[in-house]
Design a protein around this motif. Sequence first.
Motif, PDB file in Angstrom:
ATOM      1  N   THR A 326     -27.467 -20.975   3.361  1.00  0.00           N
ATOM      2  CA  THR A 326     -26.504 -21.840   2.685  1.00  0.00           C
ATOM      3  C   THR A 326     -26.101 -21.254   1.336  1.00  0.00           C
ATOM      4  N   THR A 330     -22.435 -19.880   0.159  1.00  0.00           N
ATOM      5  CA  THR A 330     -21.802 -20.432  -1.041  1.00  0.00           C
ATOM      6  C   THR A 330     -21.339 -19.328  -1.983  1.00  0.00           C
ATOM      7  N   THR A 333     -18.360 -17.421  -0.503  1.00  0.00           N
ATOM      8  CA  THR A 333     -17.126 -18.193  -0.615  1.00  0.00           C
ATOM      9  C   THR A 333     -16.646 -18.250  -2.059  1.00  0.00           C
ATOM     10  N   TYR A 334     -17.576 -18.403  -2.979  1.00  0.00           N
ATOM     11  CA  TYR A 334     -17.259 -18.463  -4.408  1.00  0.00           C
ATOM     12  C   TYR A 334     -16.557 -17.191  -4.856  1.00  0.00           C
ATOM     13  N   THR A 344     -14.282 -23.655  -4.077  1.00  0.00           N
ATOM     14  CA  THR A 344     -15.445 -23.376  -3.224  1.00  0.00           C
ATOM     15  C   THR A 344     -15.981 -24.670  -2.621  1.00  0.00           C
ATOM     16  N   LEU A 348     -16.135 -25.627   1.355  1.00  0.00           N
ATOM     17  CA  LEU A 348     -17.418 -25.906   1.999  1.00  0.00           C
ATOM     18  C   LEU A 348     -17.660 -27.396   2.239  1.00  0.00           C
ATOM     19  N   VAL A 355     -21.932 -27.189  -5.726  1.00  0.00           N
ATOM     20  CA  VAL A 355     -21.675 -25.756  -5.839  1.00  0.00           C
ATOM     21  C   VAL A 355     -22.371 -25.194  -7.076  1.00  0.00           C
ATOM     22  N   ARG A 358     -26.062 -24.898  -6.482  1.00  0.00           N
ATOM     23  CA  ARG A 358     -26.388 -23.776  -5.605  1.00  0.00           C
ATOM     24  C   ARG A 358     -26.277 -22.445  -6.341  1.00  0.00           C
TER      25      ARG A 358
END
Length: 408
Positions: A326, A330, A333-334, A344, A348, A355, A358
């Motif tokens: 996960t 993250t 994608t960020y 992001t 997600l 976010v 994470r």
Amino acid sequence: MQVEQGVRAVVSAVREELSELVVLVQARLHEEVPEFYVAGDPTLSGAELETVPASLEAIFRGLADQLEVEDTVPGVMLRQARLAAQVNASLHALIRKQRVAQAAMWDAFFDAAQRVVSDDELRAAVLRRISQYHFAWNDHIVAVLISEYEAEHRLYFLQRTDRKKRAMVNAVLAGTPPDEQSLGYPMSGRHLAVIAWGEQPEAAIKHIASRLGAKYLLVSGTDDAYFGWIRRAARSTRSDDDLTSVELPPNTRVACGHYANDVAGFRASHARASLAYRVAKLGNRRLTWYRDVSLEALVLRDLPAAGEFVRQELGSLLDGSVRSRTLLETIKTYYALGQNAAATGARLKVNERTVAYRLRSVEGMLGNTVWERREEIAVAIRIAELLEHTRAAHHGLGHPPSDNSQRI
């Protein structure tokens, strides 16, 4: 502790360090037997993704379960011998590789025995048992590899119908002026080199040539792949690379180089197609262009070093847990969304605070901010995805391919 128990204890101790041992063996192979890798064939390079860990596991299993050496020969080792024959690698080098790996393996057994068997007399008996089995196993393997290599070499170089054409193409790639009449393929104009593999590689190359309305040259490569060149008469820098309408045969994949002009372009495009092929073999794309994987191709020239780079940059994020996956998704994608936490979260389907939490977790695990090593972390994630796919397919790590990738 009896001798058999001691052997199992030593095997277990070495097996716990399998990943590190695989990297060590591969590094020694390339350092001590560099001539084996001169051909730089991508398929031969990929074969060690399976061969090294499989051979180590075969010895572990044979020792622990007291199996006959004849019953532990991994099929992937035979495949590597056949591929070595196809690229005309030195048989002597193939045998030397086995001896180098044997020496590295013996060092691992010896060190493990010092740690897990405290009694000197028992340790000596355990090492004697391991040594006897290990040497018998390697003697048998060498004999089998020689037989497999020689049989494949005769088949590939004396019985394949396109052997003469392959020899002429190899000569051109090595720098010999082409005999265009014998090849039946003009060298003027611009060329796109492709490599196809799978169920219908020949058909795939012919479909691409037909789609582009171009002349093609086709020869067999290693491991049932086919190498092709597609030629346009006009010299140009235009790509003509929209192949989305080409319907590739089922379970068939293609790697493409770039368009380049004349004889030099014929060679250069094939070199890039080979690099794209090397990366594509690790993934699952149907069609792979060199330009799309040039970064991966650069990093993966030294596969053990690439694996070490990934481990250094991502650390405990590689433990395979749901949480780590996960966090990796993250941060990936960020970065892809320009380090925009709100975007992001939307992608997600979590809120922005999640976010942020994470990202702080990632930073805590890596020991630096996601800004400080953005480029390194982003590249490491891309390489990690390829290596993960490779491990799923082959259950091991690979070795570094050589830089020369032009031989068929």
